[in-house]
Design a protein around this motif. Structure first.
Motif, mmCIF file in Angstrom:
data_model
loop_
_atom_site.group_PDB
_atom_site.id
_atom_site.type_symbol
_atom_site.label_atom_id
_atom_site.label_comp_id
_atom_site.label_asym_id
_atom_site.label_seq_id
_atom_site.Cartn_x
_atom_site.Cartn_y
_atom_site.Cartn_z
ATOM 1 N N ARG A 214 0.827 -1.213 0.000
ATOM 2 C CA ARG A 214 0.000 0.000 0.000
ATOM 3 C C ARG A 214 0.861 1.263 0.000
ATOM 4 N NH1 ARG A 214 -5.105 -1.074 0.304
ATOM 5 N NH2 ARG A 214 -5.605 1.103 0.730
ATOM 6 N N LEU A 215 1.657 1.413 -1.050
ATOM 7 C CA LEU A 215 2.568 2.540 -1.177
ATOM 8 C C LEU A 215 1.864 3.689 -1.904
ATOM 9 C CD1 LEU A 215 5.741 0.520 -2.223
ATOM 10 C CD2 LEU A 215 4.996 1.154 0.077
ATOM 11 N N ALA A 216 1.420 4.673 -1.156
ATOM 12 C CA ALA A 216 0.622 5.759 -1.717
ATOM 13 C C ALA A 216 1.405 6.632 -2.692
ATOM 14 C CB ALA A 216 0.054 6.622 -0.589
ATOM 15 N N THR A 217 2.732 6.620 -2.606
ATOM 16 C CA THR A 217 3.536 7.487 -3.470
ATOM 17 C C THR A 217 4.131 6.747 -4.668
ATOM 18 O OG1 THR A 217 5.478 7.125 -2.063
ATOM 19 C CG2 THR A 217 4.097 9.033 -1.569
ATOM 20 N N VAL A 218 3.719 5.502 -4.878
ATOM 21 C CA VAL A 218 4.166 4.735 -6.043
ATOM 22 C C VAL A 218 3.003 4.614 -7.010
ATOM 23 C CG1 VAL A 218 4.995 2.508 -6.884
ATOM 24 C CG2 VAL A 218 5.907 3.451 -4.757
ATOM 25 N N HIS A 219 3.214 5.043 -8.261
ATOM 26 C CA HIS A 219 2.175 5.043 -9.280
ATOM 27 C C HIS A 219 2.590 4.105 -10.416
ATOM 28 C CE1 HIS A 219 1.050 8.564 -6.999
ATOM 29 N NE2 HIS A 219 2.187 9.154 -7.338
ATOM 30 N N LEU A 220 1.825 3.059 -10.661
ATOM 31 C CA LEU A 220 2.136 2.095 -11.712
ATOM 32 C C LEU A 220 1.310 2.403 -12.953
ATOM 33 C CD1 LEU A 220 2.224 -1.278 -9.726
ATOM 34 C CD2 LEU A 220 4.021 0.438 -10.039
ATOM 35 N N MET A 221 1.977 2.376 -14.108
ATOM 36 C CA MET A 221 1.308 2.741 -15.353
ATOM 37 C C MET A 221 1.632 1.746 -16.451
ATOM 38 S SD MET A 221 2.116 6.824 -15.099
ATOM 39 C CE MET A 221 3.843 6.516 -14.796
ATOM 40 N N LEU A 222 0.623 1.393 -17.218
ATOM 41 C CA LEU A 222 0.817 0.589 -18.414
ATOM 42 C C LEU A 222 1.017 1.553 -19.568
ATOM 43 C CD1 LEU A 222 0.696 -2.214 -19.852
ATOM 44 C CD2 LEU A 222 -1.745 -1.774 -20.188
ATOM 45 N N GLY A 223 2.185 1.506 -20.202
ATOM 46 C CA GLY A 223 2.449 2.462 -21.266
ATOM 47 C C GLY A 223 3.793 2.227 -21.924
ATOM 48 N N ASP A 224 4.122 3.080 -22.864
ATOM 49 C CA ASP A 224 5.360 3.006 -23.638
ATOM 50 C C ASP A 224 6.443 3.801 -22.914
ATOM 51 O OD1 ASP A 224 7.426 3.118 -25.465
ATOM 52 O OD2 ASP A 224 6.150 3.593 -27.177
ATOM 53 N N GLY A 225 7.360 3.093 -22.290
ATOM 54 C CA GLY A 225 8.389 3.761 -21.521
ATOM 55 C C GLY A 225 9.326 4.616 -22.340
ATOM 56 N N MET A 226 9.444 4.354 -23.625
ATOM 57 C CA MET A 226 10.367 5.132 -24.448
ATOM 58 C C MET A 226 9.950 6.586 -24.557
ATOM 59 S SD MET A 226 11.711 2.633 -27.508
ATOM 60 C CE MET A 226 12.922 3.859 -28.015
ATOM 61 N N ILE A 227 8.661 6.856 -24.353
ATOM 62 C CA ILE A 227 8.211 8.251 -24.430
ATOM 63 C C ILE A 227 8.073 8.861 -23.029
ATOM 64 C CG2 ILE A 227 7.043 7.892 -26.619
ATOM 65 C CD1 ILE A 227 4.399 7.820 -25.140
ATOM 66 N N GLY A 228 8.437 8.076 -21.997
ATOM 67 C CA GLY A 228 8.388 8.595 -20.639
ATOM 68 C C GLY A 228 6.965 8.874 -20.183
ATOM 69 N N TYR A 229 6.836 9.825 -19.290
ATOM 70 C CA TYR A 229 5.524 10.237 -18.789
ATOM 71 C C TYR A 229 5.588 11.731 -18.496
ATOM 72 C CZ TYR A 229 1.191 10.327 -16.091
ATOM 73 O OH TYR A 229 -0.071 10.604 -15.627
ATOM 74 N N ALA A 230 5.248 12.534 -19.518
ATOM 75 C CA ALA A 230 5.419 13.981 -19.448
ATOM 76 C C ALA A 230 4.579 14.625 -18.351
ATOM 77 C CB ALA A 230 5.086 14.605 -20.801
ATOM 78 N N LYS A 231 3.415 14.046 -18.030
ATOM 79 C CA LYS A 231 2.534 14.661 -17.034
ATOM 80 C C LYS A 231 3.150 14.680 -15.641
ATOM 81 C CE LYS A 231 -1.844 13.701 -19.377
ATOM 82 N NZ LYS A 231 -3.167 13.010 -19.287
#
Length: 257
Positions: free
Chosen positions: A169-186
């Motif tokens: 239950r790590l509230a500050t860890v956010h897991l995302m399904l996506g293309d890591g090569m483009i990072g996560y600009a948001k």
């Protein structure tokens, strides 16, 4: 107005390609939580930390983090007796959980970012992890960073990491399904970016999303045909690159599978 960031756990909504459009989502993966008492003991992890220190890991923050995370919770039950050995282990879909020494080494390098110079007790700010895998490194990063965004392109591993990390239950860890090569600009700018896959070069998107004073630690193709760790610091004067030891990681790929 500040952009609201995703809470744990989340998944990016991918842009469907011809190869993935219409594909049914993978079935939820149950967390693997071996119950072997010896594997869950503090003493077992303490011995692993002692070995890491003997191998040259010296950052107290990293050693504490490695000792705090129960690695046996991230491996299959058939491999639980090897959980605290300095070896990589298969986690499915042709991927592995990295050796403890490699995880500690790369996080220690990340903690050497210019923004933390002269601050031996400070935490990193927001970190972007490329390649969640089973979630182990994200759990370790949680102890040394204020916030962790972790992207995985393989749906099966993304679901497995969600299941593994739900226990903590790590509230500050956010897991995302996506293309890591483009990072996560948001989520940018990031104080650190760490990658568990190696490509021809570090993607430009990662450099753009890195804060001034931040650091990238990633494997890239070397001149000798293998892979080597590269450290990239983003300073007010520009980028500074340092090529380090040879490593072996899975290839960095784009898209979602």
């Amino acid at each position: 107005m500040a952009t609201q960031r995703p809470s744990f756990p989340v998944r990016l909504t991918p842009t469907a390609s011809a190869a993935t459009r219409g594909r049914m989502p993978a079935a939820p993966v149950k967390p693997v939580v071996p119950s072997t008492p010896s594997m869950a003991s503090d003493a077992v992890r303490a011995r692993m930390v002692q070995k890491l220190a003997a191998q040259g890991i010296s950052d107290a923050r990293v050693l504490r983090a490695m000792g705090a995370v129960e690695r046996h919770r991230f491996v299959d039950s058939a491999l639980v007796n090897q959980a605290y050995e300095d070896t990589s282990l298969p986690i499915g879909l042709g991927q592995t959980i990295s050796k403890p020494n490699v995880v500690a080494r790369m996080i220690e390098l990340l903690m050497g970012a210019p923004a933390l110079a002269g601050k031996p007790d400070a935490k990193l700010g927001r970190v972007l992890e490329i390649g969640t895998g089973c979630g182990y490194q994200a759990a370790v990063l949680n102890h040394v960073a204020t916030e962790v965004y972790s992207i995985e392109r393989l749906r099966g591993l993304h679901e497995r990491a969600r299941a593994n990390l739900r226990h903590f239950r790590l509230a500050t860890v956010h897991l995302m399904l996506g293309d890591g090569m483009i990072g996560y600009a948001k989520g940018a700018p990031y104080a650190g970016i760490i990658a568990a896959a190696g490509g021809e070069a570090v993607p430009e998107a990662w450099i753009e999303q890195l804060a001034v004073g931040g650091r990238i630690v990633a494997p890239t193709h070397s001149a000798k045909g293998g892979q080597a760790l590269v450290v990239i610091d983003k300073t007010p004067r520009g980028l500074e690159r340092l090529i380090l030891e040879a490593v072996h990681f899975v290839p960095l790929k784009s898209g979602i599978a």
